[in-house]
Write a protein that holds these residues in place. Structure first.
Motif, PDB file in Angstrom:
ATOM      1  N   ARG A   1       3.985   5.327  -5.882  1.00 33.95           N
ATOM      2  CA  ARG A   1       3.753   5.255  -7.331  1.00 33.95           C
ATOM      3  C   ARG A   1       2.764   6.321  -7.787  1.00 33.95           C
ATOM      4  O   ARG A   1       2.985   7.006  -8.787  1.00 33.95           O
ATOM      5  CB  ARG A   1       3.231   3.873  -7.709  1.00 33.95           C
ATOM      6  N   ASP A   2       1.683   6.476  -7.061  1.00 35.56           N
ATOM      7  CA  ASP A   2       0.632   7.397  -7.467  1.00 35.56           C
ATOM      8  C   ASP A   2       1.041   8.866  -7.340  1.00 35.56           C
ATOM      9  O   ASP A   2       0.488   9.720  -8.013  1.00 35.56           O
ATOM     10  CB  ASP A   2      -0.646   7.127  -6.668  1.00 35.56           C
ATOM     11  N   LYS A   3       2.016   9.159  -6.484  1.00 36.15           N
ATOM     12  CA  LYS A   3       2.507  10.532  -6.341  1.00 36.15           C
ATOM     13  C   LYS A   3       3.459  10.923  -7.465  1.00 36.15           C
ATOM     14  O   LYS A   3       3.682  12.093  -7.695  1.00 36.15           O
ATOM     15  CB  LYS A   3       3.201  10.708  -4.992  1.00 36.15           C
ATOM     16  N   SER A   4       4.025   9.924  -8.158  1.00 41.61           N
ATOM     17  CA  SER A   4       4.990  10.242  -9.229  1.00 41.61           C
ATOM     18  C   SER A   4       4.310  10.642 -10.507  1.00 41.61           C
ATOM     19  O   SER A   4       3.243  10.399 -10.812  1.00 41.61           O
ATOM     20  CB  SER A   4       5.891   9.085  -9.570  1.00 41.61           C
TER      21      SER A   4
ATOM     22  N   ARG B   1       2.209   1.738  -3.419  1.00 40.78           N
ATOM     23  CA  ARG B   1       1.170   2.284  -4.308  1.00 40.78           C
ATOM     24  C   ARG B   1       1.065   3.797  -4.138  1.00 40.78           C
ATOM     25  O   ARG B   1       0.904   4.534  -5.106  1.00 40.78           O
ATOM     26  CB  ARG B   1      -0.173   1.632  -4.040  1.00 40.78           C
ATOM     27  N   LEU B   2       1.160   4.264  -2.898  1.00 35.36           N
ATOM     28  CA  LEU B   2       1.108   5.710  -2.638  1.00 35.36           C
ATOM     29  C   LEU B   2       2.307   6.414  -3.279  1.00 35.36           C
ATOM     30  O   LEU B   2       2.153   7.479  -3.877  1.00 35.36           O
ATOM     31  CB  LEU B   2       1.087   5.977  -1.129  1.00 35.36           C
TER      32      LEU B   2
ATOM     33  N   GLU C   1       0.836  -1.204   0.000  1.00 33.88           N
ATOM     34  CA  GLU C   1       0.000   0.000   0.000  1.00 33.88           C
ATOM     35  C   GLU C   1       0.872   1.257   0.000  1.00 33.88           C
ATOM     36  O   GLU C   1       0.589   2.217  -0.713  1.00 33.88           O
ATOM     37  CB  GLU C   1      -0.943   0.009   1.204  1.00 33.88           C
ATOM     38  N   LYS C   2       1.932   1.250   0.782  1.00 35.13           N
ATOM     39  CA  LYS C   2       2.849   2.393   0.799  1.00 35.13           C
ATOM     40  C   LYS C   2       3.516   2.573  -0.568  1.00 35.13           C
ATOM     41  O   LYS C   2       3.700   3.699  -1.028  1.00 35.13           O
ATOM     42  CB  LYS C   2       3.894   2.226   1.892  1.00 35.13           C
TER      43      LYS C   2
END
Length: 64
Positions: free
Chosen positions: A61-64, A58-59, A55-56
């Motif tokens: 990844r999604d911020k990039s 994924r966070l 989950e961390k």
């Protein structure tokens, strides 16, 4: 877990690792340099592959 990160990523992207072969090309999005015993590094690897660690990631990844 590796002592040569560049070579490890290259092995994955060449399809030489069964677990990631279908997901190529891979992009490295996070790494840690640890000065600990091998069993401690393995614990970190297991953490990042767990539900909380994923989950961390994924966070990140999604911020990039």
């Amino acid at each position: 877990m590796t002592t040569n990160l560049e070579a490890r990523v290259e092995r994955h992207n060449q399809g030489r690792e069964k677990t990631t072969k279908a997901n190529r090309p891979l992009e490295l999005m996070y790494s840690e340099a640890l000065d600990v015993e091998r069993h401690e590094a393995r614990k970190r690897e297991i953490y990042w592959k767990s539900g909380i660690g994923k989950e961390k990631l994924r966070l990140i990844r999604d911020k990039s």
